[in-house]
Design a protein around this motif. Structure first.
Motif, PDB file in Angstrom:
ATOM      1  N   LYS A 291       9.305  18.383  -8.849  1.00 26.54           N
ATOM      2  CA  LYS A 291       8.620  19.111  -7.777  1.00 26.54           C
ATOM      3  C   LYS A 291       7.116  18.841  -7.820  1.00 26.54           C
ATOM      4  CE  LYS A 291      10.426  23.187  -8.705  1.00 26.54           C
ATOM      5  NZ  LYS A 291      10.710  24.642  -8.578  1.00 26.54           N
ATOM      6  N   LEU A 292       6.532  18.841  -9.041  1.00 26.51           N
ATOM      7  CA  LEU A 292       5.115  18.524  -9.165  1.00 26.51           C
ATOM      8  C   LEU A 292       4.872  17.059  -8.807  1.00 26.51           C
ATOM      9  CD1 LEU A 292       2.246  19.332  -9.970  1.00 26.51           C
ATOM     10  CD2 LEU A 292       2.809  18.729 -12.337  1.00 26.51           C
ATOM     11  N   THR A 293       5.784  16.181  -9.236  1.00 25.87           N
ATOM     12  CA  THR A 293       5.673  14.761  -8.924  1.00 25.87           C
ATOM     13  C   THR A 293       5.735  14.518  -7.423  1.00 25.87           C
ATOM     14  OG1 THR A 293       6.669  14.103 -11.029  1.00 25.87           O
ATOM     15  CG2 THR A 293       6.768  12.504  -9.244  1.00 25.87           C
ATOM     16  N   LEU A 294       6.645  15.204  -6.755  1.00 29.67           N
ATOM     17  CA  LEU A 294       6.790  15.051  -5.306  1.00 29.67           C
ATOM     18  C   LEU A 294       5.523  15.501  -4.586  1.00 29.67           C
ATOM     19  CD1 LEU A 294       8.664  14.303  -2.953  1.00 29.67           C
ATOM     20  CD2 LEU A 294       9.479  16.666  -2.959  1.00 29.67           C
TER      21      LEU A 294
ATOM     22  N   GLY B 228       0.817  -1.216   0.000  1.00 25.32           N
ATOM     23  CA  GLY B 228       0.000   0.000   0.000  1.00 25.32           C
ATOM     24  C   GLY B 228       0.841   1.252   0.000  1.00 25.32           C
ATOM     25  N   LEU B 229       1.938   1.236   0.751  1.00 26.95           N
ATOM     26  CA  LEU B 229       2.843   2.384   0.782  1.00 26.95           C
ATOM     27  C   LEU B 229       3.467   2.619  -0.594  1.00 26.95           C
ATOM     28  CD1 LEU B 229       5.367   3.286   3.530  1.00 26.95           C
ATOM     29  CD2 LEU B 229       6.175   3.110   1.195  1.00 26.95           C
ATOM     30  N   ALA B 230       3.960   1.539  -1.213  1.00 29.22           N
ATOM     31  CA  ALA B 230       4.598   1.670  -2.523  1.00 29.22           C
ATOM     32  C   ALA B 230       3.605   2.102  -3.590  1.00 29.22           C
ATOM     33  CB  ALA B 230       5.242   0.338  -2.916  1.00 29.22           C
ATOM     34  N   TYR B 231       2.400   1.491  -3.570  1.00 30.43           N
ATOM     35  CA  TYR B 231       1.399   1.843  -4.562  1.00 30.43           C
ATOM     36  C   TYR B 231       0.963   3.290  -4.394  1.00 30.43           C
ATOM     37  CZ  TYR B 231      -2.676   1.322  -7.599  1.00 30.43           C
ATOM     38  OH  TYR B 231      -3.598   1.467  -8.613  1.00 30.43           O
ATOM     39  N   GLY B 232       0.897   3.743  -3.142  1.00 34.43           N
ATOM     40  CA  GLY B 232       0.552   5.144  -2.902  1.00 34.43           C
ATOM     41  C   GLY B 232       1.577   6.083  -3.514  1.00 34.43           C
ATOM     42  N   ILE B 233       2.855   5.743  -3.360  1.00 32.37           N
ATOM     43  CA  ILE B 233       3.918   6.563  -3.949  1.00 32.37           C
ATOM     44  C   ILE B 233       3.818   6.558  -5.472  1.00 32.37           C
ATOM     45  CG2 ILE B 233       6.416   6.714  -4.310  1.00 32.37           C
ATOM     46  CD1 ILE B 233       6.775   5.755  -1.426  1.00 32.37           C
ATOM     47  N   MET B 234       3.681   5.377  -6.065  1.00 30.69           N
ATOM     48  CA  MET B 234       3.634   5.271  -7.524  1.00 30.69           C
ATOM     49  C   MET B 234       2.402   5.962  -8.100  1.00 30.69           C
ATOM     50  SD  MET B 234       6.360   3.743  -8.427  1.00 30.69           S
ATOM     51  CE  MET B 234       7.658   2.691  -7.783  1.00 30.69           C
ATOM     52  N   LEU B 235       1.254   5.732  -7.484  1.00 34.09           N
ATOM     53  CA  LEU B 235       0.023   6.337  -7.969  1.00 34.09           C
ATOM     54  C   LEU B 235       0.058   7.848  -7.783  1.00 34.09           C
ATOM     55  CD1 LEU B 235      -2.659   5.279  -9.180  1.00 34.09           C
ATOM     56  CD2 LEU B 235      -3.634   5.443  -6.882  1.00 34.09           C
ATOM     57  N   GLY B 236       0.615   8.284  -6.652  1.00 35.94           N
ATOM     58  CA  GLY B 236       0.726   9.721  -6.410  1.00 35.94           C
ATOM     59  C   GLY B 236       1.650  10.400  -7.407  1.00 35.94           C
TER      60      GLY B 236
ATOM     61  N   ALA C 110       2.325   9.356 -10.361  1.00 39.75           N
ATOM     62  CA  ALA C 110       1.712   9.281 -11.689  1.00 39.75           C
ATOM     63  C   ALA C 110       0.639  10.336 -11.890  1.00 39.75           C
ATOM     64  CB  ALA C 110       1.126   7.892 -11.915  1.00 39.75           C
ATOM     65  N   SER C 111       0.084  10.877 -10.810  1.00 36.98           N
ATOM     66  CA  SER C 111      -0.935  11.914 -10.983  1.00 36.98           C
ATOM     67  C   SER C 111      -0.357  13.172 -11.617  1.00 36.98           C
ATOM     68  CB  SER C 111      -1.595  12.240  -9.637  1.00 36.98           C
ATOM     69  OG  SER C 111      -0.725  12.981  -8.801  1.00 36.98           O
ATOM     70  N   ALA C 112       0.957  13.371 -11.508  1.00 38.73           N
ATOM     71  CA  ALA C 112       1.593  14.491 -12.205  1.00 38.73           C
ATOM     72  C   ALA C 112       1.503  14.292 -13.721  1.00 38.73           C
ATOM     73  CB  ALA C 112       3.055  14.624 -11.771  1.00 38.73           C
ATOM     74  N   VAL C 113       1.617  13.037 -14.178  1.00 37.36           N
ATOM     75  CA  VAL C 113       1.430  12.736 -15.598  1.00 37.36           C
ATOM     76  C   VAL C 113       0.016  13.124 -16.015  1.00 37.36           C
ATOM     77  CG1 VAL C 113       1.469  10.911 -17.351  1.00 37.36           C
ATOM     78  CG2 VAL C 113       3.062  10.822 -15.420  1.00 37.36           C
ATOM     79  N   GLN C 114      -0.939  12.800 -15.162  1.00 35.90           N
ATOM     80  CA  GLN C 114      -2.339  13.108 -15.441  1.00 35.90           C
ATOM     81  C   GLN C 114      -2.546  14.611 -15.583  1.00 35.90           C
ATOM     82  OE1 GLN C 114      -4.564  10.429 -13.033  1.00 35.90           O
ATOM     83  NE2 GLN C 114      -6.470  11.518 -13.336  1.00 35.90           N
ATOM     84  N   THR C 115      -1.897  15.394 -14.727  1.00 37.49           N
ATOM     85  CA  THR C 115      -2.045  16.844 -14.786  1.00 37.49           C
ATOM     86  C   THR C 115      -1.445  17.410 -16.060  1.00 37.49           C
ATOM     87  OG1 THR C 115      -1.944  17.014 -12.365  1.00 37.49           O
ATOM     88  CG2 THR C 115      -1.492  19.016 -13.619  1.00 37.49           C
ATOM     89  N   VAL C 116      -0.163  17.155 -16.285  1.00 37.87           N
ATOM     90  CA  VAL C 116       0.555  17.797 -17.386  1.00 37.87           C
ATOM     91  C   VAL C 116       0.115  17.241 -18.742  1.00 37.87           C
ATOM     92  CG1 VAL C 116       2.819  18.406 -18.296  1.00 37.87           C
ATOM     93  CG2 VAL C 116       2.504  18.185 -15.834  1.00 37.87           C
ATOM     94  N   CYS C 117      -0.006  15.916 -18.846  1.00 41.65           N
ATOM     95  CA  CYS C 117      -0.432  15.328 -20.118  1.00 41.65           C
ATOM     96  C   CYS C 117      -1.880  15.706 -20.440  1.00 41.65           C
ATOM     97  CB  CYS C 117      -0.290  13.811 -20.082  1.00 41.65           C
ATOM     98  SG  CYS C 117       1.396  13.227 -20.362  1.00 41.65           S
ATOM     99  N   GLY C 118      -2.735  15.742 -19.422  1.00 35.63           N
ATOM    100  CA  GLY C 118      -4.127  16.118 -19.654  1.00 35.63           C
ATOM    101  C   GLY C 118      -4.246  17.538 -20.176  1.00 35.63           C
ATOM    102  N   GLN C 119      -3.498  18.460 -19.590  1.00 34.33           N
ATOM    103  CA  GLN C 119      -3.538  19.845 -20.040  1.00 34.33           C
ATOM    104  C   GLN C 119      -2.885  20.001 -21.410  1.00 34.33           C
ATOM    105  OE1 GLN C 119      -1.876  22.116 -16.785  1.00 34.33           O
ATOM    106  NE2 GLN C 119      -3.659  21.761 -15.471  1.00 34.33           N
ATOM    107  N   ALA C 120      -1.810  19.236 -21.661  1.00 36.52           N
ATOM    108  CA  ALA C 120      -1.158  19.278 -22.969  1.00 36.52           C
ATOM    109  C   ALA C 120      -2.093  18.757 -24.059  1.00 36.52           C
ATOM    110  CB  ALA C 120       0.129  18.458 -22.950  1.00 36.52           C
TER     111      ALA C 120
END
Length: 506
Positions: free
Chosen positions: A277-280, A99-107, A109-119
């Motif tokens: 920074k956004l990923t973090l 759960g800890l690892a998946y939280g890090i990976m999923l969190g 990856a949400s930066a991809v969702q932000t930047v790619c979605g806006q792009a």
């Protein structure tokens, strides 16, 4: 509607005819919503238009989230019938380590969702593949660091107070999940990259196919070949790698990705710091949410009779996680809608999308809460035949129903935050609501009163309620026109990096 609004009616003539609704564009709706007041007779048609777009995305996104979650769910179901100790060990490893690892990976990856979605909304397709590659580089680095946690998971679990026999079983299971960790690092960015382009149906087909294979394979490995706990963990790792390979092959071979994936590029290693920074911030935001629920399961292992406490709360948390995954699918669709519209310069449509998805999720959560209350005894029998555990689970289901209801709002607003790029702000909100207020209350109620596991859960509910109220206030006060400007600045940075990449090729 008033004479001043008459000039917008030609844009929305389709609102008077059911057959023309799909032909509406975001540009037309933006112009219409920007004009005030909007007559009541237009709202059902506008809601129908937005709902159509939302469910086109969310139906498949929900399938992806739910069936990915069901991989672990099925694994725990099989291990639960090996014995209560095996279920407790697997549960604690899934919660405290995976759960800890998946939280890090999923969190992250949400930066991809932000930047790619806006792009994608701004039609800057060429930068999307580079963003995905950059994310995979950062995810792999995180996976290497987390490998040590997996390998020494037994010592970690003992250090936080888990019983020796439970920690030993947890370590066996966690070591079998090390390969899954690297599958996370590849799969999470690729899934968000595809979702940002509204490519969701292929992901859903892959998730369903892998789930069916995983279910059959786990049965064979655990019951036919008698590989027990380690066999169940290795099968889960294999299934996630199968998902990673299928996603990668689709990106490389599908013509739908030809504009956004132009091959591997060294540009993925440049400009890493601003993106990091956004990923973090993204990782911290989602990790604080995911770890909060997982942390309460860990704490329950410190109560009297830890095996029963762990088994009962783990079973309930599995159903809550199923509900969360369903809502995360809806939240992913909300994130894509908001990011696409902000990138396309449509602030009012983005705001309207938030309104529609929030109402939709609230209605769904009411239905789910009723189902939990009706089936409170039957829910536990899928995991165990132990009468004491079944009774403990039944006693917790009213709290489970409350949590399911709150999940009709909170994950959706988090999805909106991801689509808008608010991860850093929400991270502070999560820290205060969950860890400064909710967690201490849960510990006091759990250990200093007779409530036990129920007291710990009440602390979780209080934290989620405070976080939800705060996000509602933040969303209601948002200036969506300013969010469009922020999206343009973020995309300009990506555009400059893409220009450098093209110069290198020349």
């Amino acid at each position: 509607m008033g004479s001043a609004s008459g000039e917008y009616e030609p844009l929305l003539l389709g609102l008077d005819s059911h057959s023309s609704i799909p032909d509406l564009s975001s540009v037309a709706v933006e112009e219409f919503l920007s004009h005030r007041p909007v007559a009541a007779r237009w709202w059902p048609r506008l809601v129908g238009w937005e709902s159509r777009l939302l469910w086109k995305l969310s139906g498949a996104s929900i399938a992806v989230s739910v069936f990915n979650c069901m991989l672990s769910f099925v694994t725990l179901m099989f291990t639960g019938h090996l014995g209560t100790l095996e279920l407790a060990g697997a549960s604690i490893a899934c919660v405290g380590i995976q759960g800890l690892a998946y939280g890090i990976m999923l969190g992250m990856a949400s930066a991809v969702q932000t930047v790619c979605g806006q792009a994608y909304g701004a039609k800057r397709y060429a930068s999307m593949g580079v963003i995905c590659q950059r994310a995979m580089v950062l995810h792999t680095g995180a996976a290497i660091l987390l490998t040590f946690l997996y390998w020494f998971s037994g010592d970690v679990l003992r250090a936080i107070g888990q019983a020796d026999d439970i920690a030993a079983q947890g370590q066996i299971f966690a070591r079998g999940l090390i390969l899954q960790l690297y599958a996370f690092a590849i799969t999470c960015p690729m899934q968000r990259y595809l979702q940002a382009q509204n490519i969701v149906n292929p992901l859903a087909y892959m998730s369903v196919a892998v789930f069916l294979i995983h279910t059959a394979l786990t049965y064979v490995v655990v019951y036919v070949l008698n590989y027990g706990l380690i066999g169940a963990a290795l099968t889960l790792s294999f299934s996630w790698w199968l998902l990673a390979v299928l996603s990668g092959l689709y990106i490389l071979l599908s013509p739908r990705c030809s504009e956004t994936w132009t091959g591997f590029s060294s540009a993925a290693f440049r400009g890493i710091w601003p993106y990091f920074k956004l990923t973090l911030a993204s990782a911290v935001m989602l990790c604080l949410e995911i770890w909060y629920n997982q942390g309460l399961v860990l704490i329950s292992g410190l109560l009297a009779n830890p095996t029963i406490s762990l088994d009962s709360i783990s079973i309930c948390m599995n159903y809550l996680n199923w509900d969360i995954e369903f809502m995360l699918g809806l939240a992913a669709a909300a994130s894509v809608r908001v990011s696409n519209e902000l990138g396309g310069g449509h602030p009012q449509v983005a705001k309207f999308s938030v309104f529609v998805v929030s109402g939709t999720s609230l209605l769904i959560s009411i239905i789910f809460s009723a189902i939990v209350l009706i089936l409170k005894t039957g829910l536990s029998k899928l995991f165990t035949s132990d009468a004491e555990v079944i009774e403990a689970v039944s006693n917790l289901t009213p709290l489970l129903a409350i949590s399911v209801f709150l999940n009709g709002i909170q994950p959706i607003l988090s999805g909106v935050a991801i689509g808008s790029g608010w991860q850093a702000v929400v991270a502070y909100v999560n820290l205060a609501a969950y860890y400064i207020i909710g967690l201490p209350i849960g510990c006091v109620l759990g250990f200093k009163t007779s409530l036990g596991v129920a007291g710990i859960w009440w602390g979780m509910i209080i934290g989620v309620l405070l976080q939800t109220v705060t996000l509602i206030i933040l969303t209601a006060r948002t200036n969506w026109s300013n969010e469009v400007l922020k999206a343009e600045e973020r995309l300009q940075t990506s555009a400059n990096e893409e220009a450098l990449r093209l110069e290198d090729h020349v």
